[in-house]
Scaffold this motif. Sequence first.
Motif, PDB file in Angstrom:
ATOM      1  N   ASP A  94     -18.490   5.341  -0.506  1.00 35.64           N
ATOM      2  CA  ASP A  94     -17.049   5.579  -0.454  1.00 35.64           C
ATOM      3  C   ASP A  94     -16.364   4.339  -1.011  1.00 35.64           C
ATOM      4  O   ASP A  94     -16.336   3.287  -0.377  1.00 35.64           O
ATOM      5  N   THR A  95     -15.816   4.435  -2.221  1.00 34.17           N
ATOM      6  CA  THR A  95     -15.257   3.264  -2.888  1.00 34.17           C
ATOM      7  C   THR A  95     -13.964   2.782  -2.249  1.00 34.17           C
ATOM      8  O   THR A  95     -13.644   1.592  -2.320  1.00 34.17           O
ATOM      9  N   LEU A  96     -13.198   3.680  -1.628  1.00 33.98           N
ATOM     10  CA  LEU A  96     -11.961   3.270  -0.962  1.00 33.98           C
ATOM     11  C   LEU A  96     -12.278   2.584   0.358  1.00 33.98           C
ATOM     12  O   LEU A  96     -11.743   1.519   0.665  1.00 33.98           O
ATOM     13  N   ASP A 131      -9.262  -3.805   0.475  1.00 34.27           N
ATOM     14  CA  ASP A 131      -8.434  -3.718  -0.729  1.00 34.27           C
ATOM     15  C   ASP A 131      -8.316  -2.251  -1.108  1.00 34.27           C
ATOM     16  O   ASP A 131      -9.319  -1.616  -1.456  1.00 34.27           O
ATOM     17  N   THR A 132      -7.118  -1.694  -1.044  1.00 36.85           N
ATOM     18  CA  THR A 132      -6.909  -0.287  -1.368  1.00 36.85           C
ATOM     19  C   THR A 132      -5.562  -0.124  -2.055  1.00 36.85           C
ATOM     20  O   THR A 132      -4.693  -0.991  -1.944  1.00 36.85           O
ATOM     21  N   PRO A 133      -5.351   0.998  -2.755  1.00 31.68           N
ATOM     22  CA  PRO A 133      -3.999   1.324  -3.192  1.00 31.68           C
ATOM     23  C   PRO A 133      -3.118   1.552  -1.967  1.00 31.68           C
ATOM     24  O   PRO A 133      -3.607   1.910  -0.886  1.00 31.68           O
ATOM     25  N   ALA A 168      -6.964  -6.724   1.366  1.00 26.59           N
ATOM     26  CA  ALA A 168      -7.420  -6.543   2.741  1.00 26.59           C
ATOM     27  C   ALA A 168      -6.721  -7.532   3.650  1.00 26.59           C
ATOM     28  O   ALA A 168      -6.497  -8.694   3.284  1.00 26.59           O
ATOM     29  N   GLY A 169      -6.370  -7.079   4.846  1.00 28.59           N
ATOM     30  CA  GLY A 169      -5.690  -7.929   5.816  1.00 28.59           C
ATOM     31  C   GLY A 169      -4.185  -7.949   5.682  1.00 28.59           C
ATOM     32  O   GLY A 169      -3.508  -8.623   6.467  1.00 28.59           O
ATOM     33  N   SER A 170      -3.633  -7.207   4.712  1.00 33.46           N
ATOM     34  CA  SER A 170      -2.184  -7.173   4.543  1.00 33.46           C
ATOM     35  C   SER A 170      -1.536  -6.474   5.736  1.00 33.46           C
ATOM     36  O   SER A 170      -1.938  -5.374   6.121  1.00 33.46           O
ATOM     37  N   VAL A 171      -0.527  -7.115   6.300  1.00 33.82           N
ATOM     38  CA  VAL A 171       0.240  -6.544   7.405  1.00 33.82           C
ATOM     39  C   VAL A 171       1.487  -5.909   6.797  1.00 33.82           C
ATOM     40  O   VAL A 171       2.223  -6.556   6.039  1.00 33.82           O
TER      41      VAL A 171
END
Length: 530
Positions: free
Chosen positions: A366-368, A165-167, A149-152
Amino acid sequence: MRFLPVSDQSMLVELQDLEHTLDLLAALQAELPAGVQELVPAARTILIAFDRWQTSAADLQRHMAALQLGRQARSAGQRVEIAVHYDGEDLADVAQILGIDVPELIRRHSGSDYSVAFCGFAPGFAYLTGGDPSLNVPRRSTPRTKVPAGSVAIAGTFSAVYPNDTPGGWQLLGRTDVPMWDLLRNPPALLQPGMLVRFVDASTAAGQALLQQQSAVQAPAPAAAEHTGAGMRVRATGLQTLVQDAGRAGQAGQGVSAAGALDQGAMRRANRLVGNDARLSVLESVAAGLQLQSLGATVVAVTGATGPLTVRSASGAAWQAARNAAIALNDGDVLQLGEPDSGVRSYVAVRGGWLVEPVLGSTSTDTLARIGPAALATGQTLAVGDARDAAAVEDADLNPPALPKAGETVVLDVVMGPRTDWFTPEAVALFAAQRWQVTPQSNRVGLRLAGEAALVRSQTQELPSEGTALGAIQVPASGQPVLFLADHPLTGGYPVIACIASYHLDLAAQVPVGGWLQFRPLAPFADLVG
């Protein structure tokens, strides 16, 4: 406009560019055709999900052909600044692709404003256009199974910030501490279509000042009230047990997918057996191990996967109960789900329904997107609703659908498209001829598949992000497909070769890890011609 088949209940409209896409979206929203359930805009497409009992692809084409389209005047919205720590895993690789050094890449990425074009992929995930025109890079050949999470990140000509946090397959340049999605905020998504966004290098003086401004403390979520009536205590959760219902359809405009029970038929059967409305909340449990202790007298039903179902009384006596039938439990009785003989997901309904606080109109997890109740925890107490207005308990269901056993091959009907032409003729033939194994990386987002031979594209350029339907079979550059289930992202940037027919979605959700799939293409729909 170009019309492309997606499934028996969705279609894709392809347009010239983003401006034309937003024009059509505005026209459809102003005059929504009967039967349309979702509109998912993307870079140059709109995915239209519809009720095939109310309308057809041909009817929708005629409606769109009659619309008066014109460029929509859009004024710049609020400007948001986001401090970024430029330390992403792909920073050096992206700089190398562009033929520049890392400091120049950071300068270009943070040097101009972006505009929020649309939201998709996940709640709070905004596709940002504009910026330096040189920043045009391909996605990764194989998506990561987890992007923090927070990735640019950047992909193609878009920039974005991952809310959770996701694929994901975008190139990671850095990270930010600013939350993109917060259900305690109104609206939950920080970035809305039309806003302007400027990234600020956190290592600069301006970035340090911005970091101090953006360190607001989030208010804690209110505590749930203690329930003292009838209910269930979770003695063990098994591999994973979630609350699910019919889903939160109609939220695509906020970047929120429908989610809901993966096996909708099993959910409805469980509720009907105990006299509930078929759409009420159920517990969706994977594999074996779930144990529920009745607090007071309750009536439950377990559907979906087959296998042992044990009831143990407070005195220690134990007996086997039947699935697909109503089961009366006394105070202290413990219901335990054994290892499935066939299928993988079981559904537990209780007469009166599970009392769970809805989020955006649904109790589905919703897990994603990380929306809805958390996964069940050992020791948790689940409240049960009032059953005085419930219907009569139904007779046992003696003919539940047959589900796959471990190692069996399951044949699923598919609608080819919308991007079948992105693959070689040999790959299209291989897609249907070859068996595909379900890998351990599979979950509610999708089944990750592995075949002996990978699917080869005939077109290798980047596909602009576009809406993805439930059951879509997306193929990343690795050539190994992913079959999207209920928690799938709303948009994606890898071509979809086919989509599972709606009547086989429940079956797909019950294929265990290690099981095999084979795809059977259906004849093209006569009413959908591009």
